[in-house]
Design an enzyme around this catalytic site. Sequence first.
Site, PDB file in Angstrom:
ATOM      1  N   ASP A  20      -0.930  -0.265  19.126  1.00 57.15           N
ATOM      2  CA  ASP A  20      -1.316   0.814  18.069  1.00 57.15           C
ATOM      3  C   ASP A  20      -0.543   0.751  16.734  1.00 57.15           C
ATOM      4  O   ASP A  20      -1.263   0.747  15.599  1.00 57.15           O
ATOM      5  CB  ASP A  20      -1.204   2.147  18.594  1.00 57.15           C
ATOM      6  CG  ASP A  20      -1.868   3.582  18.238  1.00 57.15           C
ATOM      7  OD1 ASP A  20      -2.867   3.042  17.455  1.00 57.15           O
ATOM      8  OD2 ASP A  20      -1.762   4.682  18.563  1.00 57.15           O
ATOM      9  N   ASP A  58      -0.110 -11.999  18.765  1.00 56.04           N
ATOM     10  CA  ASP A  58      -0.299 -10.665  18.279  1.00 56.04           C
ATOM     11  C   ASP A  58      -1.883 -10.422  17.924  1.00 56.04           C
ATOM     12  O   ASP A  58      -2.330 -11.168  17.541  1.00 56.04           O
ATOM     13  CB  ASP A  58       0.745 -10.738  16.985  1.00 56.04           C
ATOM     14  CG  ASP A  58       0.527  -9.389  16.206  1.00 56.04           C
ATOM     15  OD1 ASP A  58      -0.265  -8.475  16.724  1.00 56.04           O
ATOM     16  OD2 ASP A  58       1.327  -9.343  15.311  1.00 56.04           O
TER      17      ASP A  58
END
Length: 379
Positions: A34, A9
């Site tokens: 985002d 991540d």
Amino acid sequence: MALTIVRNDITKMHVDAIVNTTNEYFEVGGVGVDAGIHYAAGPGLKKALAEIGYCPVGSAVITDSFHITSCRYIIHTVGPVYWDGSNGEAEKLRSCYRSILSLARGKGCRSLAIPSISTGAYRYPKAEAYSIATSCIREFLLSLPDDEDMMVYLVLFDRDSVAVSEKVDSEVEQYIDEEYTYKKKADLHSHYKGNRSERRRGHNRPYDRDDILPSVRPYGKPVFMEEAVPDVSPAIPSDSIPVMSAPVPVAAPEAHSPDDRYRDVDLSFAEMCEWWCSEKGITKKEFYIQANINKAMFWNMKNNPRQIPKKTNALACVIGLRLDYDQAIDLLGRAGMTLSKYYETDRVVEDRIRKQMYDIDEINLELFDRDLALLGSYA
Ligand code: AR6
């Protein structure tokens, strides 16, 4: 000075800067990078972006990292939406990477994590986007002055973030299969040939020439009684026999062809890498980039010739030097290694060497896809 692929991540990367994939007016998406970055960074990020207001496709802007403490900066870029590839998508994607890298450099970043831009909501074909990303990053790393270094991570989130084409996979499998079947047949053949009990049982196979050769004598006690040896030398007239025998010329060691000169070079693994660089006209920097290793790692290898390099680094050097199979075996042998058909990584690398496909990023992508350790220097 290396490029690393990682599955992670992006908000968890410990680097100087991470990259966000946003849109022209910074309207936060509900999913993807985002959303993840905004969630982790907190409301301060939204405010900062509102002040900037706009970012055209292919460009990038930089902000503080707010609540994300594992990095100092966030670089926001706007990738192209992919339609059919005929709307300048590739050039726009390249422009994203160039803008990001130059912004990061301008801020003095030594490490940077970039997700696979445009390959989510914007539907850019993953394999194509990967090759654009890696070629832009390599180009950038090559352009850096010698005293500058940057570690770039390409962060792939989910398993099919890249989706190595099935074609590549099946080609390797086929190669492995063919190689293995061939070797297996050869092994079986020699096993069968050496199996006397099979013969005694009367398998009526036509004998090969070496089947009828006498077996090698065991190395035992010396024989004192001379056995009669048939004289097969041509008859020489007695008056032509010299009184003193002339010195017998010692056979010179077998000369290697000019292409094989490397076999006679007595150098360590790292020294031999340098030898190959000058032989092939590859600069050190090109070598580091092509091998995906960094200068420090190579110098460490060179200064500690007794320390065996990691196999993945040794293989990276082979790829970076664009060696053929025999040359690769010679170089690896200098570090006590070889290419073994029993190791998947070795088989992938051997397949690439035999096909002369030396793109380290393509090789690493395939290794990554197979959950194998990647080639080159990885943190
Ligand atoms: N870390 C790393 N990679 C990720 C993560 C993560 N946390 N989450 C997704 N990916 P996307 P785009 C991968 O959609 O295509 C947004 O709504 C994902 O699997 O984030 O450039 C923006 O507001 C994919 O491979 O970016 C824009 O409007 C890659 O990151 C638009 O979507 C990019 O997926 C941008 O679309």
